[in-house]
Structure formats: C-alpha cells, structure tokens
Design a protein around this motif. Structure first.
Motif, PDB file in Angstrom:
ATOM      1  N   TRP A 119       4.876  18.618  -3.249  1.00 49.12           N
ATOM      2  CA  TRP A 119       3.775  17.699  -2.936  1.00 49.12           C
ATOM      3  C   TRP A 119       3.010  17.356  -4.206  1.00 49.12           C
ATOM      4  O   TRP A 119       2.592  16.217  -4.401  1.00 49.12           O
ATOM      5  N   ILE A 146       6.660  14.737   4.023  1.00 50.09           N
ATOM      6  CA  ILE A 146       7.113  14.447   2.657  1.00 50.09           C
ATOM      7  C   ILE A 146       7.506  15.737   1.955  1.00 50.09           C
ATOM      8  O   ILE A 146       8.582  15.826   1.348  1.00 50.09           O
ATOM      9  N   CYS A 150      11.322  16.516   0.693  1.00 53.31           N
ATOM     10  CA  CYS A 150      11.613  16.624  -0.737  1.00 53.31           C
ATOM     11  C   CYS A 150      12.560  17.790  -0.990  1.00 53.31           C
ATOM     12  O   CYS A 150      13.240  17.819  -2.010  1.00 53.31           O
ATOM     13  N   LEU A 160      10.445   9.236  -3.575  1.00 53.73           N
ATOM     14  CA  LEU A 160       9.616   8.955  -2.399  1.00 53.73           C
ATOM     15  C   LEU A 160       8.245   8.413  -2.809  1.00 53.73           C
ATOM     16  O   LEU A 160       7.677   7.569  -2.118  1.00 53.73           O
TER      17      LEU A 160
END
Length: 177
Positions: A119, A146, A150, A160
């Motif tokens: 993140w 997310i 990932c 992304l």
C-alpha cells in the motif's frame, strides 16, 4: 540470435554485418562473444526467465576444449569462466533457475512485500502521479483490495497506481458533467 547480437553490441562489437536470421551462425556469434569477453570482467543479467531451452541451459558448463573443439550453440560457451565475469539470472520458477545455474549457485530471494509496504508503494506512486489525492474516498475504500491484489509485488502496486487514479478521475469528471 537477437540476445547474442545485443550482448555483442553492448560489448562494443560492430554487429551491422552480422546476420539476423541465420541460426547456423550461432556458433560463430558465441565464439565472437567469447573472444570479446575473454580477459574482461563482465556482468550479464538475464531477468525474468520463464522457460529454459538448450541455448540458456546450464550456464556453468565450460567451453568445449581441444584442438578440434568448436563453439557450441549455447550461451554458456560464449562466457569465459576464468576472467571474473558473472551472470545473474532471475526467475520466479525455481526449476528454471536450477536448470540454468545449478543447485549450488541458487540464491533464493523473497521479494514479496507485506501488504502495508504494498500500500505504501501504491500510495507513493499515486502522490507522484498527482491526478488523485491519496486520501480520495474511493481510493481509501479500495485500500484493502488494492493491497491484497498487489500480492506484495511492487511493480503491480505501481501499475495499479497508474490505472486506478485515471479511472477515478474519469468517473469523477463524468459525474460533474
């Protein structure tokens, strides 16, 4: 052929006269590269190798010796082993790496990041891009998804971070119109 030509070019050889299609020229190219690298230190990186074929296989094998020995058609024959040169192979497939460098030369590296770091990479890339604020409500709602998607891979996080803000920006513009 293409990889060997690129190596020759990077080693300072004029490759303009070399054939680009004649596979029979591979032993000539490996010999030319071997002669160019002999006595020199070199570093060759083969990154993200997914498959092994005869050309890439067993990078540690020696050049055929003897008066009648000819250069073979694999990259290991083009790499002098006694001049301080090194080759680094990266692969996500352990079997592929093992076939290329041998068990004794494997150095497994855990490159996966934890979700927090994933993140962090994502949000830093979003900040750099500047299209969407990192504290955007849509992004914050997507943080867990997310981070999970990932899968600890920084490249995926950065990719992304390029795609998602663009989509959010388009959606917000459509809502304003």
């Amino acid at each position: 052929m293409r990889t060997t030509r690129m190596m020759l070019e990077q080693a300072g050889c004029d490759v303009s006269e070399l054939s680009t299609t004649n596979v029979g020229d591979i032993p000539n190219l490996t010999e030319k590269l071997y002669r160019r690298l002999t006595g020199k230190r070199y570093l060759i990186v083969l990154d993200e190798i997914w498959h092994v074929n005869g050309w890439y296989g067993d990078l540690c094998s020696e050049q055929p010796k003897g008066d009648d020995a000819s250069f073979g058609d694999c990259i290991s024959h083009a790499l002098p082993k006694d001049s301080g040169g090194r080759i680094i192979v990266t692969s996500r497939r352990e079997r592929v790496a093992r076939e290329m460098v041998g068990e004794e030369n494997l150095m497994p590296i855990d490159t996966l990041l934890d979700r927090e770091i994933g993140w962090s990479v994502f949000s830093e890339a979003v900040r750099e891009d500047g299209r969407v604020d990192v504290n955007n409500s849509t992004l914050l709602k997507m943080e867990e998804i997310i981070s999970k998607n990932c899968a600890g891979l920084p490249f995926v996080a950065r990719t992304l971070a390029t795609i998602i803000p663009e989509q959010i920006q388009k959606e917000e513009e459509e809502q304003e119109a």
